[in-house]
Scaffold this motif. Structure first.
Motif, mmCIF file in Angstrom:
data_model
loop_
_atom_site.group_PDB
_atom_site.id
_atom_site.type_symbol
_atom_site.label_atom_id
_atom_site.label_comp_id
_atom_site.label_asym_id
_atom_site.label_seq_id
_atom_site.Cartn_x
_atom_site.Cartn_y
_atom_site.Cartn_z
ATOM 1 N N GLY A 193 0.784 -1.227 0.000
ATOM 2 C CA GLY A 193 0.000 0.000 0.000
ATOM 3 C C GLY A 193 0.813 1.273 0.000
ATOM 4 O O GLY A 193 0.250 2.360 -0.015
ATOM 5 N N SER A 194 2.110 1.182 0.018
ATOM 6 C CA SER A 194 2.935 2.394 0.023
ATOM 7 C C SER A 194 3.445 2.697 -1.384
ATOM 8 O O SER A 194 4.601 2.997 -1.595
ATOM 9 N N ILE A 195 2.538 2.615 -2.362
ATOM 10 C CA ILE A 195 2.853 2.933 -3.745
ATOM 11 C C ILE A 195 1.836 3.973 -4.198
ATOM 12 O O ILE A 195 0.665 3.906 -3.829
ATOM 13 N N GLN A 196 2.289 4.964 -4.947
ATOM 14 C CA GLN A 196 1.395 6.044 -5.365
ATOM 15 C C GLN A 196 1.832 6.594 -6.720
ATOM 16 O O GLN A 196 2.951 6.365 -7.158
ATOM 17 N N LEU A 197 0.929 7.345 -7.347
ATOM 18 C CA LEU A 197 1.244 8.091 -8.560
ATOM 19 C C LEU A 197 1.471 9.546 -8.180
ATOM 20 O O LEU A 197 0.819 10.070 -7.281
#
Length: 80
Positions: A21-25
């Motif tokens: 969950g520690s992935i983002q755009l």
């Protein structure tokens, strides 16, 4: 052709699960960042390394990394 796209989708989901969950755009929408827990900042390079490593584990070629990256971006956009 559908088998290959399903494989790309599975690898993309594996990358997302691996990042916990520690992935983002980024705001612009095509730069993937992952939170580096050791250094406590968002890193672009770490995302590339994770994608490359998961592609190698799935026996994908180097040119297929871009296809997997596109599936990750689509998935992250749909989850927002």
């Amino acid at each position: 052709m559908a088998k290959i796209e399903k494989l790309y989708q599975n690898v993309a989901m594996q990358v997302i699960r691996r990042c916990h969950g520690s992935i983002q755009l980024k705001k612009r929408g095509n730069v993937i960042e992952v939170y580096d827990v050791k250094r406590h900042f968002w890193s672009k390079g770490l995302a590339g390394l994770i994608i490359k490593e998961e592609c190698k584990l799935a026996n994908l070629k180097d040119w297929e990394i871009a296809r997997v990256r596109a599936f990750i971006i689509d998935e992250l956009k749909s989850n927002k």
